[in-house]
Scaffold this motif. Structure first.
Motif, mmCIF file in Angstrom:
data_model
loop_
_atom_site.group_PDB
_atom_site.id
_atom_site.type_symbol
_atom_site.label_atom_id
_atom_site.label_comp_id
_atom_site.label_asym_id
_atom_site.label_seq_id
_atom_site.Cartn_x
_atom_site.Cartn_y
_atom_site.Cartn_z
ATOM 1 N N ARG A 131 0.823 -1.203 0.000
ATOM 2 C CA ARG A 131 0.000 0.000 0.000
ATOM 3 C C ARG A 131 0.861 1.259 0.000
ATOM 4 N NH1 ARG A 131 -5.366 1.733 -0.159
ATOM 5 N NH2 ARG A 131 -5.152 3.946 0.130
ATOM 6 N N ILE A 132 1.900 1.273 0.813
ATOM 7 C CA ILE A 132 2.789 2.435 0.874
ATOM 8 C C ILE A 132 3.448 2.669 -0.479
ATOM 9 C CG2 ILE A 132 5.003 3.215 1.830
ATOM 10 C CD1 ILE A 132 4.016 2.061 4.552
ATOM 11 N N ARG A 133 3.932 1.619 -1.108
ATOM 12 C CA ARG A 133 4.567 1.761 -2.430
ATOM 13 C C ARG A 133 3.588 2.347 -3.450
ATOM 14 N NH1 ARG A 133 6.936 -2.843 -0.628
ATOM 15 N NH2 ARG A 133 5.374 -4.240 -1.502
ATOM 16 N N ARG A 134 2.362 1.834 -3.459
ATOM 17 C CA ARG A 134 1.378 2.323 -4.433
ATOM 18 C C ARG A 134 0.955 3.758 -4.152
ATOM 19 N NH1 ARG A 134 -3.381 -0.401 -4.521
ATOM 20 N NH2 ARG A 134 -3.008 -1.382 -2.523
ATOM 21 N N GLU A 135 0.776 4.101 -2.883
ATOM 22 C CA GLU A 135 0.420 5.489 -2.552
ATOM 23 C C GLU A 135 1.501 6.450 -3.019
ATOM 24 O OE1 GLU A 135 -2.338 5.188 1.454
ATOM 25 O OE2 GLU A 135 -0.245 5.808 1.657
ATOM 26 N N GLU A 136 2.743 6.103 -2.719
ATOM 27 C CA GLU A 136 3.836 7.002 -3.058
ATOM 28 C C GLU A 136 4.083 7.073 -4.562
ATOM 29 O OE1 GLU A 136 7.229 6.095 -0.565
ATOM 30 O OE2 GLU A 136 6.124 6.622 1.254
ATOM 31 N N ALA A 137 3.717 6.024 -5.285
ATOM 32 C CA ALA A 137 3.917 6.015 -6.738
ATOM 33 C C ALA A 137 2.739 6.623 -7.505
ATOM 34 C CB ALA A 137 4.152 4.580 -7.225
ATOM 35 N N GLU A 138 1.517 6.521 -6.974
ATOM 36 C CA GLU A 138 0.337 6.964 -7.720
ATOM 37 C C GLU A 138 -0.399 8.134 -7.070
ATOM 38 O OE1 GLU A 138 -2.360 3.919 -9.244
ATOM 39 O OE2 GLU A 138 -0.838 2.422 -8.749
ATOM 40 N N LEU A 139 -0.806 7.957 -5.820
ATOM 41 C CA LEU A 139 -1.649 8.969 -5.185
ATOM 42 C C LEU A 139 -0.901 10.257 -4.878
ATOM 43 C CD1 LEU A 139 -3.974 7.174 -2.617
ATOM 44 C CD2 LEU A 139 -4.532 8.099 -4.852
ATOM 45 N N TYR A 140 0.277 10.141 -4.321
ATOM 46 C CA TYR A 140 0.996 11.347 -3.920
ATOM 47 C C TYR A 140 1.389 12.198 -5.125
ATOM 48 C CZ TYR A 140 1.125 9.275 0.783
ATOM 49 O OH TYR A 140 0.792 8.728 1.995
ATOM 50 N N PRO A 141 1.891 11.602 -6.220
ATOM 51 C CA PRO A 141 2.147 12.435 -7.408
ATOM 52 C C PRO A 141 0.865 13.078 -7.962
ATOM 53 C CG PRO A 141 3.393 10.403 -7.556
ATOM 54 C CD PRO A 141 2.454 10.250 -6.381
ATOM 55 N N LEU A 142 -0.241 12.339 -7.900
ATOM 56 C CA LEU A 142 -1.519 12.905 -8.356
ATOM 57 C C LEU A 142 -1.865 14.115 -7.504
ATOM 58 C CD1 LEU A 142 -4.092 12.840 -10.089
ATOM 59 C CD2 LEU A 142 -5.035 11.188 -8.439
ATOM 60 N N TYR A 143 -1.744 13.987 -6.203
ATOM 61 C CA TYR A 143 -2.028 15.096 -5.290
ATOM 62 C C TYR A 143 -1.151 16.303 -5.624
ATOM 63 C CZ TYR A 143 -2.591 17.737 -0.951
ATOM 64 O OH TYR A 143 -2.852 18.720 -0.032
ATOM 65 N N GLN A 144 0.137 16.065 -5.805
ATOM 66 C CA GLN A 144 1.059 17.165 -6.107
ATOM 67 C C GLN A 144 0.753 17.820 -7.440
ATOM 68 O OE1 GLN A 144 4.612 14.819 -5.311
ATOM 69 N NE2 GLN A 144 5.103 16.160 -3.597
ATOM 70 N N SER A 145 0.244 17.042 -8.396
ATOM 71 C CA SER A 145 -0.044 17.592 -9.716
ATOM 72 C C SER A 145 -1.265 18.528 -9.716
ATOM 73 C CB SER A 145 -0.278 16.469 -10.729
ATOM 74 O OG SER A 145 -1.559 15.868 -10.547
ATOM 75 N N LEU A 146 -2.061 18.464 -8.694
ATOM 76 C CA LEU A 146 -3.286 19.260 -8.630
ATOM 77 C C LEU A 146 -3.096 20.603 -7.937
ATOM 78 C CD1 LEU A 146 -5.882 16.444 -7.923
ATOM 79 C CD2 LEU A 146 -5.441 17.631 -10.078
ATOM 80 N N HIS A 147 -1.883 20.953 -7.635
ATOM 81 C CA HIS A 147 -1.633 22.251 -6.972
ATOM 82 C C HIS A 147 -1.209 23.274 -7.991
ATOM 83 C CE1 HIS A 147 -0.685 25.163 -3.985
ATOM 84 N NE2 HIS A 147 0.577 25.198 -4.312
#
Length: 147
Positions: A131-147
């Motif tokens: 879960r940590i690997r997937r969050e850091e690879a997918e969700l966190y970059p998505l979050y950063q891209s929305l700023h």
């Protein structure tokens, strides 16, 4: 920008730092289970939960809510559904981890089945690591891209 939960520029780094602390605490938990030391094991359980619960709440509120509101406003249905899937999955993983902690915190020292504990920790560790690997690879970059 949609009104509601704001974007936090330091959120991702904070969550990544939390992940490192959680993995260290989980490692201590496994070590105590391997040593079959009930007192140290229960202490490690409390420490792990003290890190896990605030992390899950922060993700639920600041990460998932922000992502869902932004993606919905953008009409990005595919990413919105992906985030919903992550949110639902994390709810299950978080509930299982907290239930594990609460169960063994309340178990009498002499009644702790460390063979079963180690097997459960192996399963939980695989889930959390993945879960940590997937969050850091997918969700966190998505979050950063929305700023």
């Amino acid at each position: 920008m949609v009104t509601g939960v704001p974007h936090h520029s330091a959120l991702v780094q904070g969550l990544v730092n939390d992940h490192r602390q959680l993995l260290q605490a989980f490692g201590r938990l496994k070590h105590c289970a391997e040593a079959e030391d009930p007192g140290a094991f229960k202490h490690a359980l409390v420490d792990f939960k003290a890190l896990l619960v605030p992390h899950l709440l922060q993700e639920a509120i600041k990460l998932y809510t922000f992502l869902r509101q932004e993606l919905k406003a953008q009409g990005n249905q595919q990413a919105y559904q992906m985030v919903n899937g992550y949110k639902a999955e994390m709810g299950g993983i978080g509930d299982a981890a907290v239930r594990f902690v609460e169960t063994y915190t309340a178990t009498a020292d002499a009644d702790i089945d460390f063979v079963g504990v180690r097997a459960a920790l192996d399963d939980i560790g695989k889930l959390l690591g993945d879960r940590i690997r997937r969050e850091e690879a997918e969700l966190y970059p998505l979050y950063q891209s929305l700023h």
